[in-house]
Design a protein around this motif. Structure first.
Motif, PDB file in Angstrom:
ATOM      1  N   THR A   1      -3.391  -3.599  -0.043  1.00 15.59           N
ATOM      2  CA  THR A   1      -3.188  -2.592  -1.071  1.00 15.59           C
ATOM      3  C   THR A   1      -3.785  -1.251  -0.640  1.00 15.59           C
ATOM      4  O   THR A   1      -4.312  -1.106   0.457  1.00 15.59           O
ATOM      5  CB  THR A   1      -3.811  -3.032  -2.404  1.00 15.59           C
ATOM      6  OG1 THR A   1      -5.230  -3.108  -2.258  1.00 15.59           O
ATOM      7  CG2 THR A   1      -3.273  -4.382  -2.836  1.00 15.59           C
ATOM      8  N   GLY A   2      -3.693  -0.282  -1.530  1.00 15.10           N
ATOM      9  CA  GLY A   2      -4.261   1.036  -1.289  1.00 15.10           C
ATOM     10  C   GLY A   2      -4.800   1.598  -2.582  1.00 15.10           C
ATOM     11  O   GLY A   2      -4.957   0.892  -3.588  1.00 15.10           O
ATOM     12  N   ARG A   3      -5.078   2.868  -2.595  1.00 16.02           N
ATOM     13  CA  ARG A   3      -5.573   3.523  -3.799  1.00 16.02           C
ATOM     14  C   ARG A   3      -4.534   3.427  -4.914  1.00 16.02           C
ATOM     15  O   ARG A   3      -3.340   3.362  -4.667  1.00 16.02           O
ATOM     16  CB  ARG A   3      -5.888   4.990  -3.515  1.00 16.02           C
ATOM     17  CG  ARG A   3      -7.035   5.205  -2.533  1.00 16.02           C
ATOM     18  CD  ARG A   3      -7.335   6.675  -2.406  1.00 16.02           C
ATOM     19  NE  ARG A   3      -7.764   7.233  -3.698  1.00 16.02           N
ATOM     20  CZ  ARG A   3      -7.801   8.531  -3.956  1.00 16.02           C
ATOM     21  NH1 ARG A   3      -7.406   9.409  -3.047  1.00 16.02           N
ATOM     22  NH2 ARG A   3      -8.217   8.960  -5.133  1.00 16.02           N
TER      23      ARG A   3
ATOM     24  N   ARG B   1      -0.431   4.220   7.351  1.00  9.47           N
ATOM     25  CA  ARG B   1      -0.113   4.418   8.768  1.00  9.47           C
ATOM     26  C   ARG B   1       1.009   3.514   9.240  1.00  9.47           C
ATOM     27  O   ARG B   1       1.163   3.294  10.436  1.00  9.47           O
ATOM     28  CB  ARG B   1      -1.370   4.200   9.613  1.00  9.47           C
ATOM     29  CG  ARG B   1      -2.482   5.198   9.330  1.00  9.47           C
ATOM     30  CD  ARG B   1      -3.733   4.879  10.133  1.00  9.47           C
ATOM     31  NE  ARG B   1      -3.463   4.848  11.564  1.00  9.47           N
ATOM     32  CZ  ARG B   1      -4.316   4.332  12.465  1.00  9.47           C
ATOM     33  NH1 ARG B   1      -5.462   3.800  12.068  1.00  9.47           N
ATOM     34  NH2 ARG B   1      -4.015   4.341  13.742  1.00  9.47           N
ATOM     35  N   GLY B   2       1.784   2.975   8.297  1.00 12.59           N
ATOM     36  CA  GLY B   2       2.943   2.192   8.678  1.00 12.59           C
ATOM     37  C   GLY B   2       2.765   0.704   8.454  1.00 12.59           C
ATOM     38  O   GLY B   2       1.653   0.205   8.255  1.00 12.59           O
ATOM     39  N   LEU B   3       3.894  -0.012   8.505  1.00 15.54           N
ATOM     40  CA  LEU B   3       3.882  -1.448   8.265  1.00 15.54           C
ATOM     41  C   LEU B   3       3.045  -2.178   9.305  1.00 15.54           C
ATOM     42  O   LEU B   3       2.317  -3.126   8.983  1.00 15.54           O
ATOM     43  CB  LEU B   3       5.318  -1.984   8.269  1.00 15.54           C
ATOM     44  CG  LEU B   3       5.480  -3.494   8.116  1.00 15.54           C
ATOM     45  CD1 LEU B   3       4.830  -3.999   6.829  1.00 15.54           C
ATOM     46  CD2 LEU B   3       6.955  -3.886   8.175  1.00 15.54           C
ATOM     47  N   GLY B   4       3.148  -1.752  10.567  1.00 14.83           N
ATOM     48  CA  GLY B   4       2.358  -2.411  11.603  1.00 14.83           C
ATOM     49  C   GLY B   4       0.871  -2.321  11.328  1.00 14.83           C
ATOM     50  O   GLY B   4       0.132  -3.297  11.499  1.00 14.83           O
ATOM     51  N   HIS B   5       0.414  -1.170  10.882  1.00 11.55           N
ATOM     52  CA  HIS B   5      -0.999  -1.007  10.562  1.00 11.55           C
ATOM     53  C   HIS B   5      -1.378  -1.835   9.352  1.00 11.55           C
ATOM     54  O   HIS B   5      -2.478  -2.415   9.302  1.00 11.55           O
ATOM     55  CB  HIS B   5      -1.317   0.472  10.314  1.00 11.55           C
ATOM     56  CG  HIS B   5      -2.760   0.730  10.016  1.00 11.55           C
ATOM     57  ND1 HIS B   5      -3.235   0.897   8.733  1.00 11.55           N
ATOM     58  CD2 HIS B   5      -3.842   0.810  10.833  1.00 11.55           C
ATOM     59  CE1 HIS B   5      -4.545   1.103   8.774  1.00 11.55           C
ATOM     60  NE2 HIS B   5      -4.934   1.049  10.022  1.00 11.55           N
ATOM     61  N   ALA B   6      -0.493  -1.920   8.351  1.00 14.54           N
ATOM     62  CA  ALA B   6      -0.774  -2.750   7.181  1.00 14.54           C
ATOM     63  C   ALA B   6      -0.945  -4.211   7.577  1.00 14.54           C
ATOM     64  O   ALA B   6      -1.851  -4.900   7.095  1.00 14.54           O
ATOM     65  CB  ALA B   6       0.352  -2.603   6.155  1.00 14.54           C
TER      66      ALA B   6
ATOM     67  N   GLN C   1      -5.714  -0.883   2.774  1.00 16.11           N
ATOM     68  CA  GLN C   1      -5.295  -0.063   3.900  1.00 16.11           C
ATOM     69  C   GLN C   1      -5.745   1.362   3.581  1.00 16.11           C
ATOM     70  O   GLN C   1      -5.233   1.996   2.668  1.00 16.11           O
ATOM     71  CB  GLN C   1      -3.782  -0.117   4.086  1.00 16.11           C
ATOM     72  CG  GLN C   1      -3.270   0.672   5.286  1.00 16.11           C
ATOM     73  CD  GLN C   1      -1.750   0.647   5.388  1.00 16.11           C
ATOM     74  OE1 GLN C   1      -1.060   0.373   4.406  1.00 16.11           O
ATOM     75  NE2 GLN C   1      -1.224   0.960   6.557  1.00 16.11           N
ATOM     76  N   GLY C   2      -6.716   1.847   4.318  1.00 27.85           N
ATOM     77  CA  GLY C   2      -7.349   3.116   3.973  1.00 27.85           C
ATOM     78  C   GLY C   2      -6.411   4.300   3.948  1.00 27.85           C
ATOM     79  O   GLY C   2      -6.579   5.228   3.151  1.00 27.85           O
ATOM     80  N   GLU C   3      -5.411   4.291   4.814  1.00 29.41           N
ATOM     81  CA  GLU C   3      -4.444   5.385   4.841  1.00 29.41           C
ATOM     82  C   GLU C   3      -3.090   4.812   5.227  1.00 29.41           C
ATOM     83  O   GLU C   3      -3.013   3.804   5.948  1.00 29.41           O
ATOM     84  CB  GLU C   3      -4.864   6.471   5.835  1.00 29.41           C
ATOM     85  CG  GLU C   3      -5.138   5.962   7.239  1.00 29.41           C
ATOM     86  CD  GLU C   3      -5.607   7.056   8.154  1.00 29.41           C
ATOM     87  OE1 GLU C   3      -5.023   8.160   8.110  1.00 29.41           O
ATOM     88  OE2 GLU C   3      -6.554   6.823   8.926  1.00 29.41           O
TER      89      GLU C   3
ATOM     90  N   ALA D   1       0.801  -1.221   0.000  1.00 28.74           N
ATOM     91  CA  ALA D   1       0.000   0.000   0.000  1.00 28.74           C
ATOM     92  C   ALA D   1       0.834   1.271   0.000  1.00 28.74           C
ATOM     93  O   ALA D   1       0.294   2.370   0.050  1.00 28.74           O
ATOM     94  CB  ALA D   1      -0.935   0.008   1.214  1.00 28.74           C
ATOM     95  N   GLY D   2       2.168   1.123  -0.068  1.00 32.09           N
ATOM     96  CA  GLY D   2       3.029   2.301  -0.015  1.00 32.09           C
ATOM     97  C   GLY D   2       2.864   3.203  -1.226  1.00 32.09           C
ATOM     98  O   GLY D   2       2.402   2.776  -2.294  1.00 32.09           O
ATOM     99  N   LEU D   3       3.276   4.451  -1.071  1.00 36.38           N
ATOM    100  CA  LEU D   3       3.110   5.441  -2.127  1.00 36.38           C
ATOM    101  C   LEU D   3       4.222   5.408  -3.170  1.00 36.38           C
ATOM    102  O   LEU D   3       4.079   5.981  -4.247  1.00 36.38           O
ATOM    103  CB  LEU D   3       3.030   6.845  -1.503  1.00 36.38           C
ATOM    104  CG  LEU D   3       1.858   7.083  -0.537  1.00 36.38           C
ATOM    105  CD1 LEU D   3       1.957   8.471   0.070  1.00 36.38           C
ATOM    106  CD2 LEU D   3       0.532   6.899  -1.254  1.00 36.38           C
ATOM    107  N   GLY D   4       5.341   4.783  -2.848  1.00 36.28           N
ATOM    108  CA  GLY D   4       6.428   4.678  -3.831  1.00 36.28           C
ATOM    109  C   GLY D   4       7.045   6.012  -4.199  1.00 36.28           C
ATOM    110  O   GLY D   4       7.450   6.218  -5.347  1.00 36.28           O
ATOM    111  N   THR D   5       7.160   6.923  -3.226  1.00 32.50           N
ATOM    112  CA  THR D   5       7.624   8.275  -3.544  1.00 32.50           C
ATOM    113  C   THR D   5       9.060   8.321  -4.051  1.00 32.50           C
ATOM    114  O   THR D   5       9.429   9.244  -4.784  1.00 32.50           O
ATOM    115  CB  THR D   5       7.498   9.179  -2.306  1.00 32.50           C
ATOM    116  OG1 THR D   5       8.160   8.556  -1.186  1.00 32.50           O
ATOM    117  CG2 THR D   5       6.036   9.387  -1.950  1.00 32.50           C
ATOM    118  N   ARG D   6       9.881   7.326  -3.697  1.00 35.63           N
ATOM    119  CA  ARG D   6      11.283   7.343  -4.147  1.00 35.63           C
ATOM    120  C   ARG D   6      11.407   7.045  -5.632  1.00 35.63           C
ATOM    121  O   ARG D   6      12.490   7.197  -6.205  1.00 35.63           O
ATOM    122  CB  ARG D   6      12.105   6.344  -3.321  1.00 35.63           C
ATOM    123  CG  ARG D   6      12.450   6.865  -1.940  1.00 35.63           C
ATOM    124  CD  ARG D   6      13.247   5.861  -1.153  1.00 35.63           C
ATOM    125  NE  ARG D   6      12.432   4.726  -0.717  1.00 35.63           N
ATOM    126  CZ  ARG D   6      12.883   3.753   0.075  1.00 35.63           C
ATOM    127  NH1 ARG D   6      14.123   3.768   0.483  1.00 35.63           N
ATOM    128  NH2 ARG D   6      12.091   2.768   0.441  1.00 35.63           N
TER     129      ARG D   6
END
Length: 309
Positions: free
Chosen positions: A63-65, A114-119, A110-112, A18-23
């Motif tokens: 996953t995420g958006r 909030r970190g690996l633990g939340h995922a 994962q709605g937002e 669900a990460g944003l992949g900003t890098r």
């Protein structure tokens, strides 16, 4: 019946994606970083293949958006299959079907971020009261390695949770969760006594860093529900594992580590991603014969022109 015989086996794998992949922007503006290709196969497929090779064919993607292409990749593509069948292109037809036949793949959002633990906590309804594996897509383990299978064996022997540990250089410890460890009766197995998320080099308990493979006892879910945001304002899986490391087996503890000295590929940043693509390509019989001579020539020309070798 012994404790080991009563202990439930590991049957499910959780893959946080669900990460944003900003890098990797702008490439990841519309394409999930997990779908970036390692030669001609998306990175996340290698992760699922690793889970299946270890006997885990029930895989939950968190996953995420903007991650719908992950679901599409592991689904059937009937129009494409029909087009390839009409051309009698059996090789590409097999490659297209392979991903949809690997495993039973499920999804939860994962709605937002909030970190690996939340995922991981998002997987609780699917996993239930069973131990489970967590595989991070940034880390690819060499296909000849049996790391995950070994971790499952350690869970069966000792119970609790198991993390994969790899020794890193001092300047790299701040990029990982690092463990304080004590030996057991097995050369590649240690007891984890402390965990620190991304410590400064002079504050790290050791150079043994957690890489992206975990076997978690289901007790981790209750711990994560009570874990406050930690480093970076996120809920850290490392913090929950530290709590479990302090517990007795009846309460979900302890935590052991498998010391991994095999082949690992990091795809979490651009330079390491490119190195991984080149290494995988050089292992391919259909590519190496042309690629390796070109690489040697390129390095020679680059060196002759005054570049860094």
């Amino acid at each position: 019946m012994t404790d080991t015989e009563r202990r439930p086996g590991v049957a499910k794998a959780v893959v946080p994606a669900a990460g944003l992949g900003t890098r990797f922007l702008p490439a990841t503006k519309a394409t999930p970083k997990e779908m970036l290709p390692i030669v001609d196969k998306p990175a996340i497929q290698y992760v699922v293949e690793e889970a299946v090779a270890a006997g885990l064919d029930d895989v939950l993607m968190v996953t995420g958006r903007s991650k719908r292409s992950i679901e599409d990749h592991f689904d059937r593509a009937y129009e494409l299959e029909e087009a390839l069948r009409a051309k009698s292109d059996t090789q590409r037809l097999h490659a297209v079907r392979e991903s949809s036949e690997l495993a039973q793949v499920h999804y939860v959002r994962q709605g937002e971020p909030r970190g690996l633990g939340h995922a991981v906590l998002c997987a609780s309804a699917h996993v239930g009261d069973e131990p489970f594996a967590v595989l991070l897509g940034d880390d690819l383990i060499g296909p000849r390695e049996a790391l995950l299978r070994r971790m499952i064996q350690v869970r069966e022997t000792y119970g609790g949770s198991v993390v994969a540990l790899m020794e890193v250089e001092p300047e790299q410890v701040s990029l990982y969760g690092c463990a304080a460890i004590e030996p057991t009766g097995e050369d590649d197995v240690v007891t984890v006594t402390d965990l620190v998320e991304k410590p400064a080099a002079d504050q790290a308990p050791s150079r043994w860093a957690i890489i992206g493979r975990y076997i978690c006892d289901p007790a981790v879910f209750d711990v994560l529900r009570e874990t406050p945001p930690g480093r970076g304002g996120e809920i850290q899986l490392t913090d929950a594992l530290l709590e479990l490391a302090r517990r007795k087996p009846a309460d979900g503890g302890p935590v052991h580590g498998v010391l991994f000295r095999g082949q690992r590929y990091d795809t979490g940043n651009k330079a390491d991603y490119l190195r991984t693509v080149v290494e995988f390509a050089c292992e391919r019989p259909d590519l190496a014969a042309d690629l390796l001579p070109w690489l040697r020539d390129f390095v020679d020309r680059h060196t002759a022109a005054g570049g860094d070798a």
